[in-house]
Design a protein around this motif. Structure first.
Motif, PDB file in Angstrom:
ATOM      1  N   ARG A   1      47.302  39.543  43.132  1.00 24.55           N
ATOM      2  CA  ARG A   1      47.181  39.617  41.675  1.00 24.55           C
ATOM      3  C   ARG A   1      47.663  38.322  41.021  1.00 24.55           C
ATOM      4  NH1 ARG A   1      47.759  44.075  37.626  1.00 24.55           N
ATOM      5  NH2 ARG A   1      46.890  42.987  35.858  1.00 24.55           N
ATOM      6  N   LEU A   2      48.785  37.790  41.519  1.00 25.23           N
ATOM      7  CA  LEU A   2      49.276  36.512  41.001  1.00 25.23           C
ATOM      8  C   LEU A   2      48.302  35.376  41.296  1.00 25.23           C
ATOM      9  CD1 LEU A   2      53.083  36.722  41.793  1.00 25.23           C
ATOM     10  CD2 LEU A   2      52.015  36.647  39.546  1.00 25.23           C
ATOM     11  N   GLY A   3      47.663  35.432  42.460  1.00 26.64           N
ATOM     12  CA  GLY A   3      46.668  34.407  42.802  1.00 26.64           C
ATOM     13  C   GLY A   3      45.481  34.427  41.854  1.00 26.64           C
ATOM     14  N   ILE A   4      45.008  35.620  41.517  1.00 29.01           N
ATOM     15  CA  ILE A   4      43.898  35.732  40.562  1.00 29.01           C
ATOM     16  C   ILE A   4      44.324  35.208  39.198  1.00 29.01           C
ATOM     17  CG2 ILE A   4      42.469  37.390  39.293  1.00 29.01           C
ATOM     18  CD1 ILE A   4      42.279  38.998  41.899  1.00 29.01           C
ATOM     19  N   PHE A   5      45.538  35.550  38.784  1.00 24.00           N
ATOM     20  CA  PHE A   5      46.034  35.056  37.500  1.00 24.00           C
ATOM     21  C   PHE A   5      46.145  33.536  37.506  1.00 24.00           C
ATOM     22  CE2 PHE A   5      49.680  33.666  34.922  1.00 24.00           C
ATOM     23  CZ  PHE A   5      49.171  33.962  33.673  1.00 24.00           C
ATOM     24  N   ALA A   6      46.677  32.970  38.591  1.00 30.11           N
ATOM     25  CA  ALA A   6      46.813  31.509  38.681  1.00 30.11           C
ATOM     26  C   ALA A   6      45.452  30.828  38.632  1.00 30.11           C
ATOM     27  CB  ALA A   6      47.560  31.126  39.953  1.00 30.11           C
ATOM     28  N   GLY A   7      44.467  31.407  39.314  1.00 25.16           N
ATOM     29  CA  GLY A   7      43.117  30.854  39.271  1.00 25.16           C
ATOM     30  C   GLY A   7      42.543  30.884  37.866  1.00 25.16           C
TER      31      GLY A   7
END
Length: 99
Positions: free
Chosen positions: A8-14
């Motif tokens: 979820r954090l990876g999607i947000f960072a992207g």
């Protein structure tokens, strides 16, 4: 659970990187006054939420199964402790009546 959170954090960072690029390219508005950073964060959050909801459905289901199993184990442990306390209380009362 940790895996889901990291995904979820990876999607947000992207989304944050993409939105930041689009704001500075002039595709999205820059916000009002000094609110540019907050604007980018909020817009990234708004875009990443539905993406995470759709893309991480299977991972969210796996995490929810893990949470449910932990809760069930905790309930069973509490119930076992409650039963032991009841037995100890009953035996203490029985000893008190015989004395």
């Amino acid at each position: 659970m940790l895996r889901y959170t990291l995904m979820r954090l990876g999607i947000f960072a992207g989304c944050l990187v993409v939105v930041w690029g689009l704001v500075y390219a002039g595709v999205f508005p820059r916000g009002l006054g000094d609110s540019n950073g907050m604007w980018i964060l909020l817009l990234s959050l708004l875009i990443s939420a539905p993406i995470s909801y759709v893309v991480l459905r299977k991972e969210r289901d796996r995490a929810s199964v893990q949470v449910v199993s932990r809760v069930d184990r905790m309930k069973a442990g509490l119930e076992a402790n409650r039963g032991q306390e009841d037995l100890a209380d009953d035996s203490a009362r029985a000893q008190g009546q015989t004395s």
